[in-house]
Design an enzyme around this catalytic site. Structure first.
Site, PDB file in Angstrom:
ATOM      1  N   ASN A   1       0.808  -1.218   0.000  1.00 15.50           N
ATOM      2  CA  ASN A   1       0.000   0.000   0.000  1.00 15.50           C
ATOM      3  C   ASN A   1       0.844   1.272   0.000  1.00 15.50           C
ATOM      4  OD1 ASN A   1      -2.442   1.761   0.704  1.00 15.50           O
ATOM      5  ND2 ASN A   1      -1.202   1.987   2.548  1.00 15.50           N
TER       6      ASN A   1
ATOM      7  N   THR B   1      -9.132  11.159   2.131  1.00 19.39           N
ATOM      8  CA  THR B   1      -8.099  11.053   3.163  1.00 19.39           C
ATOM      9  C   THR B   1      -7.559  12.450   3.456  1.00 19.39           C
ATOM     10  OG1 THR B   1      -6.340  10.782   1.536  1.00 19.39           O
ATOM     11  CG2 THR B   1      -7.429   8.764   2.324  1.00 19.39           C
TER      12      THR B   1
ATOM     13  N   LYS C   1       2.458   3.553 -11.144  1.00 15.55           N
ATOM     14  CA  LYS C   1       1.211   2.830 -10.876  1.00 15.55           C
ATOM     15  C   LYS C   1       0.788   1.995 -12.086  1.00 15.55           C
ATOM     16  CE  LYS C   1       0.342   4.122  -6.616  1.00 15.55           C
ATOM     17  NZ  LYS C   1       0.329   3.135  -5.514  1.00 15.55           N
TER      18      LYS C   1
ATOM     19  N   TYR D   1       4.564   9.336 -10.859  1.00 16.49           N
ATOM     20  CA  TYR D   1       3.556   8.583 -10.116  1.00 16.49           C
ATOM     21  C   TYR D   1       2.708   7.719 -11.048  1.00 16.49           C
ATOM     22  CZ  TYR D   1      -0.278   7.689  -6.813  1.00 16.49           C
ATOM     23  OH  TYR D   1      -1.213   7.092  -6.001  1.00 16.49           O
TER      24      TYR D   1
END
Length: 246
Positions: A82, A180, A150, A146
């Site tokens: 994660n 979040t 991913k 990023y």
């Protein structure tokens, strides 16, 4: 405790990571958490401060941490990769060190932890869940490192599921916007912007961390054991939206 299934969660102190720990703890798992930060972790039975980037780049640190894991984690049923870093930069300003750190934490780390814990996961008939991102297919400016990491993590998930056939299941979850503190910080805690983001989604809201953790729990259990090598989008329908001129 011996009959409990053990889950290892990286990035356990983040918004999604802490909810993963809570959900699995509530479902009678033994929860082992790793994070680069240290903080009280009520939902972890064991916690270790752990630097994924250093684990991938420093052989001495890798050996030290693996000696600890060897002794402290004799059994493992589920590995949830994660942890992630999100270092924003355009193509013309992206630094090699930021690119390398992104790939180490978001891609190479998951592979190396999977390698290390493979025999334990195989023995327990367990599985690996990689937390990817909607950025594997849909991205924005300055997300070059990023999004690439991913996208590669989803590819790694599929390749590992084939390579480990009959031994360990491997799946990925790709969340879109999840509510979040990290997401809210990205909008400078501007509630109006968060509301606009809600309205962009066909669901008319962004996701909740517990929706990601419940999906992970389902994927981990044998009832859905035929799901293997899958990447499950949890995105409120946003990947179906084509914006038009007003």
């Amino acid at each position: 405790m011996a009959n409990m299934k053990t889950v290892l969660i990286t990035g356990v102190l983040g918004g999604i990571g802490s909810q993963l720990a809570k959900t699995f703890k509530e479902n009678k798992y033994k929860v082992i958490g790793l994070d680069i930060r240290t903080a009280p972790t009520p939902n972890c039975d064991q916690f270790y401060r752990f630097d994924l980037h250093q684990y991938c780049s420093d052989p001495v640190y890798k050996k030290e941490m693996e000696a600890i894991f060897e002794q402290e984690i004799p059994e493992l049923f589920l590995l949830i990769n994660n942890a992630a870093v999100q270092l924003l930069a355009s193509v013309d300003e992206l630094r090699l060190e930021d690119w390398n750190q992104t790939l180490n934490v978001n891609l190479t780390g998951p592979l190396m932890l999977s390698q290390f814990f493979l025999s334990r996961l195989e023995k327990s008939l367990g599985s690996i869940i990689n937390i990817a991102s909607i950025h594997h297919q849909l991205t924005k400016k300055r997300f070059v490192a990023y999004a690439s990491s991913k996208s590669a993590l989803v590819g790694l998930t599929k390749a590992m599921s084939v390579d480990l056939q009959g031994r360990v299941r491997v799946n990925a979850i790709s969340p879109a916007a999840i509510d979040t503190q990290m997401l809210r910080d990205g909008f400078n805690n501007d509630e109006a912007k968060v509301q606009l983001l809600n309205e962009l989604h066909p669901s008319q809201r962004i996701g909740k961390p517990q929706e990601v953790s419940q999906l992970a729990l389902l994927l981990a259990e044998d009832k859905l054991g035929f799901i293997n090598g899958a990447n499950l989008n949890i995105d409120g329908g946003i990947s179906n939206v084509l914006k038009d001129l007003e």
